[in-house]
Design a protein around this motif. Sequence first.
Motif, PDB file in Angstrom:
ATOM      1  N   LYS A 140       1.031  -1.235   0.141  1.00 47.03           N
ATOM      2  CA  LYS A 140      -0.305  -0.021  -0.020  1.00 47.03           C
ATOM      3  C   LYS A 140       0.722   1.232   0.106  1.00 47.03           C
ATOM      4  CE  LYS A 140      -3.921   2.130   2.341  1.00 47.03           C
ATOM      5  NZ  LYS A 140      -4.401   2.456   3.659  1.00 47.03           N
ATOM      6  N   GLU A 141       1.926   1.247   0.919  1.00 49.73           N
ATOM      7  CA  GLU A 141       2.955   2.442   0.868  1.00 49.73           C
ATOM      8  C   GLU A 141       3.370   2.738  -0.360  1.00 49.73           C
ATOM      9  OE1 GLU A 141       6.993   3.184   3.534  1.00 49.73           O
ATOM     10  OE2 GLU A 141       5.032   2.253   4.665  1.00 49.73           O
ATOM     11  N   PHE A 142       4.089   1.467  -1.016  1.00 52.35           N
ATOM     12  CA  PHE A 142       4.635   1.772  -2.172  1.00 52.35           C
ATOM     13  C   PHE A 142       3.590   2.120  -3.222  1.00 52.35           C
ATOM     14  CE2 PHE A 142       5.829  -0.060  -6.240  1.00 52.35           C
ATOM     15  CZ  PHE A 142       7.035   0.275  -6.765  1.00 52.35           C
ATOM     16  N   SER A 143       2.504   1.750  -3.319  1.00 53.19           N
ATOM     17  CA  SER A 143       1.362   2.170  -4.255  1.00 53.19           C
ATOM     18  C   SER A 143       1.276   3.616  -4.061  1.00 53.19           C
ATOM     19  CB  SER A 143       0.033   1.367  -4.197  1.00 53.19           C
ATOM     20  OG  SER A 143      -0.891   1.881  -4.915  1.00 53.19           O
ATOM     21  N   GLU A 144       0.971   4.189  -2.913  1.00 50.20           N
ATOM     22  CA  GLU A 144       0.968   5.504  -2.543  1.00 50.20           C
ATOM     23  C   GLU A 144       2.096   6.392  -2.977  1.00 50.20           C
ATOM     24  OE1 GLU A 144       0.125   5.396   1.458  1.00 50.20           O
ATOM     25  OE2 GLU A 144      -2.047   4.782   1.173  1.00 50.20           O
ATOM     26  N   HIS A 145       3.240   5.844  -2.977  1.00 47.23           N
ATOM     27  CA  HIS A 145       4.516   6.432  -3.039  1.00 47.23           C
ATOM     28  C   HIS A 145       4.511   6.677  -4.638  1.00 47.23           C
ATOM     29  CE1 HIS A 145       8.694   7.860  -3.203  1.00 47.23           C
ATOM     30  NE2 HIS A 145       9.103   7.119  -3.968  1.00 47.23           N
ATOM     31  N   LYS A 146       4.138   5.447  -5.288  1.00 45.04           N
ATOM     32  CA  LYS A 146       4.283   5.502  -6.997  1.00 45.04           C
ATOM     33  C   LYS A 146       3.202   6.513  -7.270  1.00 45.04           C
ATOM     34  CE  LYS A 146       3.547   2.046 -10.684  1.00 45.04           C
ATOM     35  NZ  LYS A 146       2.955   0.499 -10.683  1.00 45.04           N
ATOM     36  N   GLU A 147       2.072   6.623  -6.735  1.00 47.60           N
ATOM     37  CA  GLU A 147       1.154   7.438  -7.403  1.00 47.60           C
ATOM     38  C   GLU A 147       1.660   8.927  -7.114  1.00 47.60           C
ATOM     39  OE1 GLU A 147      -3.639   8.436  -6.169  1.00 47.60           O
ATOM     40  OE2 GLU A 147      -2.799   6.404  -6.016  1.00 47.60           O
ATOM     41  N   THR A 148       2.104   9.209  -6.041  1.00 48.82           N
ATOM     42  CA  THR A 148       2.496  10.569  -5.481  1.00 48.82           C
ATOM     43  C   THR A 148       3.386  11.065  -6.589  1.00 48.82           C
ATOM     44  OG1 THR A 148       2.039  10.210  -3.316  1.00 48.82           O
ATOM     45  CG2 THR A 148       3.541  12.008  -3.912  1.00 48.82           C
ATOM     46  N   THR A 149       4.553  10.092  -6.746  1.00 47.34           N
ATOM     47  CA  THR A 149       5.545  10.301  -7.700  1.00 47.34           C
ATOM     48  C   THR A 149       5.408  10.543  -9.108  1.00 47.34           C
ATOM     49  OG1 THR A 149       7.103   8.911  -6.430  1.00 47.34           O
ATOM     50  CG2 THR A 149       7.838   9.397  -8.544  1.00 47.34           C
ATOM     51  N   SER A 150       4.196   9.945  -9.631  1.00 41.15           N
ATOM     52  CA  SER A 150       3.592   9.772 -10.697  1.00 41.15           C
ATOM     53  C   SER A 150       3.015  11.349 -10.933  1.00 41.15           C
ATOM     54  CB  SER A 150       2.522   8.848 -11.011  1.00 41.15           C
ATOM     55  OG  SER A 150       2.105   8.923 -12.394  1.00 41.15           O
ATOM     56  N   LYS A 151       2.363  11.606  -9.921  1.00 38.86           N
ATOM     57  CA  LYS A 151       1.617  12.887 -10.095  1.00 38.86           C
ATOM     58  C   LYS A 151       2.653  14.061 -10.110  1.00 38.86           C
ATOM     59  CE  LYS A 151      -2.931  11.668  -7.833  1.00 38.86           C
ATOM     60  NZ  LYS A 151      -3.736  12.001  -6.846  1.00 38.86           N
ATOM     61  N   SER A 152       3.566  14.029  -9.361  1.00 44.71           N
ATOM     62  CA  SER A 152       4.679  14.891  -9.194  1.00 44.71           C
ATOM     63  C   SER A 152       5.396  15.176 -10.745  1.00 44.71           C
ATOM     64  CB  SER A 152       5.662  14.744  -7.653  1.00 44.71           C
ATOM     65  OG  SER A 152       6.639  15.545  -7.992  1.00 44.71           O
ATOM     66  N   GLU A 191       4.148  14.207 -13.317  1.00 46.04           N
ATOM     67  CA  GLU A 191       3.443  14.775 -14.302  1.00 46.04           C
ATOM     68  C   GLU A 191       3.172  16.427 -14.107  1.00 46.04           C
ATOM     69  OE1 GLU A 191      -1.403  14.192 -15.218  1.00 46.04           O
ATOM     70  OE2 GLU A 191      -0.315  12.346 -14.617  1.00 46.04           O
ATOM     71  N   ALA A 192       3.170  16.948 -13.144  1.00 45.26           N
ATOM     72  CA  ALA A 192       3.104  18.330 -12.834  1.00 45.26           C
ATOM     73  C   ALA A 192       4.354  19.192 -13.326  1.00 45.26           C
ATOM     74  CB  ALA A 192       2.871  18.761 -11.134  1.00 45.26           C
ATOM     75  N   GLN A 193       5.377  18.445 -13.019  1.00 40.07           N
ATOM     76  CA  GLN A 193       6.943  18.784 -13.353  1.00 40.07           C
ATOM     77  C   GLN A 193       6.678  18.930 -14.978  1.00 40.07           C
ATOM     78  OE1 GLN A 193       9.989  16.528 -11.489  1.00 40.07           O
ATOM     79  NE2 GLN A 193       9.227  17.525  -9.592  1.00 40.07           N
ATOM     80  N   THR A 194       6.235  17.959 -15.491  1.00 41.00           N
ATOM     81  CA  THR A 194       6.500  17.737 -17.204  1.00 41.00           C
ATOM     82  C   THR A 194       5.662  19.055 -17.736  1.00 41.00           C
ATOM     83  OG1 THR A 194       6.926  15.535 -16.812  1.00 41.00           O
ATOM     84  CG2 THR A 194       5.856  16.308 -18.953  1.00 41.00           C
ATOM     85  N   LYS A 195       4.231  19.217 -17.050  1.00 42.34           N
ATOM     86  CA  LYS A 195       3.581  20.171 -17.435  1.00 42.34           C
ATOM     87  C   LYS A 195       4.105  21.642 -17.331  1.00 42.34           C
ATOM     88  CE  LYS A 195      -0.999  18.167 -16.898  1.00 42.34           C
ATOM     89  NZ  LYS A 195      -2.189  18.156 -16.104  1.00 42.34           N
ATOM     90  N   ALA A 196       4.962  21.939 -16.186  1.00 42.54           N
ATOM     91  CA  ALA A 196       5.630  23.109 -15.836  1.00 42.54           C
ATOM     92  C   ALA A 196       6.630  23.241 -16.791  1.00 42.54           C
ATOM     93  CB  ALA A 196       6.080  22.943 -14.353  1.00 42.54           C
TER      94      ALA A 196
END
Length: 112
Positions: free
Chosen positions: A53-65, A67-72
């Motif tokens: 669960k922890e890894f999944s949450e970290h993966k999701e957070t990293t993915s969102k981050s 994505e945001a960095q790519t957009k920026a």
Amino acid sequence: KKEASAALASAKEILQKSLEEQKIETSKAFESHQQALAKHKEESSAQLEAHKKEFSEHKETTSKSLEAQTKALESHKAETAKSFESQQQVLEKEKKATAEQIESHKKEASAA
């Protein structure tokens, strides 16, 4: 002969009781060990689920981050390209104005 037979029977009975006691002790120890194993398995399984669960949450957070960095980065790239284009246009106008001034000065100089 009777005494030897009685002693043998007594020894056999003692051995039999000892064997029964050992069987009971071994059985208890085995049961205790099985319970400890089951508990450990349960704890390990719960721990593994928590890590997943922890890894999944970290993966999701990293993915969102990411994505945001790519957009920026894309936005910054577009802004930089616009700014560069604008600066190029300004430079072209200045170059043209300078060329016109040089022509004008040449004409004035040759007229004089």
